[in-house]
Design a protein around this motif. Structure first.
Motif, short mmCIF file in Angstrom:
data_model
loop_
_atom_site.label_atom_id
_atom_site.label_comp_id
_atom_site.label_asym_id
_atom_site.label_seq_id
_atom_site.Cartn_x
_atom_site.Cartn_y
_atom_site.Cartn_z
N GLY A 239 0.72 -1.42 0.35
CA GLY A 239 0.39 0.22 0.32
C GLY A 239 0.98 1.39 0.28
O GLY A 239 1.79 1.45 0.30
N GLY A 240 0.41 2.25 -0.75
CA GLY A 240 1.20 3.91 -0.75
C GLY A 240 0.79 4.80 -0.20
O GLY A 240 -0.57 5.01 0.16
N PHE A 241 1.12 5.43 -0.08
CA PHE A 241 1.04 6.70 1.55
C PHE A 241 1.69 8.40 0.51
O PHE A 241 2.62 7.91 0.25
CB PHE A 241 1.49 6.70 2.80
N PHE A 318 5.74 3.53 2.20
CA PHE A 318 4.79 2.75 2.16
C PHE A 318 4.18 2.65 3.42
O PHE A 318 4.75 2.30 4.49
CB PHE A 318 5.61 1.17 1.33
N THR A 319 2.55 2.46 3.22
CA THR A 319 2.29 1.67 4.40
C THR A 319 1.17 0.43 4.38
O THR A 319 -0.03 0.41 3.20
CB THR A 319 0.97 2.63 5.18
N PRO A 320 0.97 -0.18 4.87
CA PRO A 320 0.38 -2.01 5.43
C PRO A 320 -1.33 -1.32 4.95
O PRO A 320 -1.71 -0.46 5.95
CB PRO A 320 0.45 -2.40 6.03
N TYR A 321 -1.75 -2.19 3.86
CA TYR A 321 -3.61 -1.93 3.44
C TYR A 321 -3.97 -2.27 4.65
O TYR A 321 -5.42 -0.95 5.92
CB TYR A 321 -3.57 -2.25 2.35
N GLU A 322 -3.57 -3.13 5.86
CA GLU A 322 -4.36 -3.62 6.84
C GLU A 322 -4.06 -2.74 7.43
O GLU A 322 -5.70 -2.01 8.81
CB GLU A 322 -3.76 -4.60 7.73
N PRO A 373 -3.60 4.51 1.45
CA PRO A 373 -3.89 2.68 1.17
C PRO A 373 -5.74 3.83 0.36
O PRO A 373 -5.91 2.81 -0.65
CB PRO A 373 -3.52 1.81 1.43
N LEU A 374 -6.40 4.39 1.52
CA LEU A 374 -7.93 3.93 1.22
C LEU A 374 -7.83 5.39 0.02
O LEU A 374 -9.05 4.98 -0.49
CB LEU A 374 -9.05 4.58 2.22
N ARG A 384 -6.13 -2.47 -3.12
CA ARG A 384 -5.39 -2.46 -1.59
C ARG A 384 -4.50 -1.21 -1.43
O ARG A 384 -3.87 -1.67 -0.59
CB ARG A 384 -4.69 -3.68 -1.08
N GLY A 385 -5.09 -0.33 -2.43
CA GLY A 385 -4.16 0.22 -2.02
C GLY A 385 -3.08 0.72 -2.61
O GLY A 385 -1.57 1.84 -2.67
N GLU A 386 -2.14 -0.36 -3.43
CA GLU A 386 -0.81 -0.04 -3.77
C GLU A 386 -1.12 1.03 -4.76
O GLU A 386 -1.73 1.22 -5.81
CB GLU A 386 -0.66 -1.66 -4.20
#
Length: 465
Positions: A239-241, A318-322, A373-374, A384-386
């Motif tokens: 996931g990307g920020f 990068f940040t995990p979608y979770e 990611p959202l 998933r916001g990648e």
């Protein structure tokens, strides 16, 4: 862009060690050797391997073009690994390969820095993709005059002149598949309008393999073993920020470079990744594993004409979608204070690092906004916001996966294009489009393009005589 096109900052962002990645193969190597005396042989040997492996990236296209039985035969017999250095290294990680050339942790980190361009940490990333990216940028980097939107502005009229139409704010809800399991069109819903069917003899999708197979196909088609087999080979990318900063002042006033800055808090990349991925969402903003920072306004020579006295900076990580998943069903811009609090924590940590890298902007910041990611999921359609579609790990780059994921899907008349077909990024998606068009038209457009290039160069040569 400027030369150096990339500046790698390791350690403290205020006064960390800085390494300039200069364009031109000799300049690139010489700059590394100057920074790491005593490592000249390691650098030369590494760059020799990069050129050797990256020079065979066309093998990935070839095995998608060859008849499936032939490609599978080459893979199962080991012939593919024997003849192709690209696939010989596909199941070897960047960390593994780099560590064979040098034990210097700082040099290992610098040789691995470009992992942010494809979104996989070096210990999990396939070396051939890494080699392709280093080789690709070694001759320098470019930025479209007028900004990235110029690509769309020029592409849309080209499509229209060819008899096509470009629809905006029109969501594709489903791919139509007839009783013969052949794609025959799409269901499109415009804003405030009823859904409508658009029929076509073929459907080409660049929505990504997960969106295409899991969201757009009817359930009975999605469950086909061939579809599930392809999905089982791939994972969602990281996931990307994003952080976007508006600044008062021109490029000259602020002394903003037209270079990319890649900040990594140290040279032990595995430890950095572990500290970040194992952190709680509350602590994670203080353990950012890397930061890409760039000034689009400094790269664009026309920016000052359009926006006088204003500049921009963009930062990505990068940040995990979770970490954001609990708010996925809430409406955009109405996800509540808890969500905004988490998002702002990442944004403020990123902004603090950006200011440390560019202290001259501290009192000039006009505004900033961020995207989780959202945000990517809502505006870009990333499942998933990648940033880069399907994960570019070693499984993705393996010959088995490369052979299986082809332009022609298991559904007749449905074709894949975009970065999930070949490689990530603009160049990867562009080459995937040529590959897809070649499959549909039944002729090798890469050869056509090489002929066209040769003809253009010949014409230029005649004009200068």
């Amino acid at each position: 862009m400027d030369n150096p096109y990339d500046v790698v900052v390791l350690g403290d962002p205020n006064n960390g060690r800085r390494y300039n990645m200069k364009s031109g193969r000799k300049a690139y190597a010489d700059e590394l050797k100057k920074a790491f005396p005593g490592e000249e042989k390691a650098i030369d040997d590494f760059l020799h391997l990069v050129k050797k492996v990256a020079g065979r990236v066309s093998d990935m296209v070839i095995i998608k073009v060859l008849p499936l039985p032939i490609s599978r035969f080459l893979c199962s017999t080991g012939l593919l690994n024997w003849i192709s250095p690209f696939f010989r290294y596909a199941k070897r990680s960047v960390t593994e390969v780099v560590s064979e050339f040098t034990k210097n942790k700082e040099l290992q980190a610098v040789l691995s820095y470009i992992f942010g361009t494809y979104g996989v940490f070096p210990d999990k990333a396939s070396f051939p993709l890494h080699a392709v990216l280093i080789d690709h940028f070694m001759n320098g980097a470019w930025y479209p005059t007028g900004g990235a939107s110029e690509i769309t502005y020029h592409l849309a009229p080209t499509i229209a002149r060819a008899g096509g139409a470009v629809l905006s704010r029109a969501t594709v809800q489903q791919i139509l598949v007839n009783s013969d399991k052949r794609a025959c069109g799409v269901v499109v819903k415009g804003k405030g309008m009823d859904p409508m069917n658009i029929f076509a003899p073929i459907v080409i999708t660049d929505a990504g393999i997960f969106n295409t197979y899991e969201k757009l196909l009817p359930p009975e088609v999605k469950s086909m073993p061939e579809i599930q087999s392809q999905l089982g080979m791939l994972r969602h990318g990281a996931g990307g920020f994003s952080l976007f900063v508006g600044i008062k002042g021109s490029k000259e006033d602020l002394q903003l470079p037209a270079s990319n800055y890649i900040y990594i808090p140290g040279n032990d990349l595995q430890k950095i990744e572990k500290n970040y991925s194992s952190a709680s969402v509350d602590d994670a903003p203080q353990h950012l594993p890397m930061l890409y920072v760039s000034s689009p306004s400094a790269k664009d020579p026309t920016h000052e004409e359009r926006c006088p006295g204003k500049s921009t900076l963009t930062a990505l990580t990068f940040t995990p979608y979770e970490w954001f998943e609990e708010w996925k069903n809430n409406k955009v811009q109405k996800r509540g204070q808890d969500y905004e609090g988490v998002k702002n924590a990442f944004a403020e940590s990123m902004l603090e690092t950006v200011i440390q890298l560019f202290p001259q902007i501290k009192d000039k910041i006009d505004c900033y906004t961020s995207g989780s990611p959202l945000t990517n999921q809502h505006y870009l359609g990333s499942p998933r916001g990648e940033f880069y579609g399907a994960d570019h790990d070693m499984v993705r780059m393996s010959p088995e996966t490369a052979i299986a994921i082809r332009p022609q899907t298991p559904i007749k008349g449905l074709y894949l294009t975009g970065q999930d077909l070949l490689l990530c990024g603009f160049a990867g998606a562009l080459n995937a489009a040529v590959l897809c068009a070649s499959e549909i038209l039944g002729r090798n457009l890469f050869i056509d393009l090489m002929r066209l290039r040769r003809q253009i160069l010949q014409n230029k040569a005649k004009k200068t005589e």
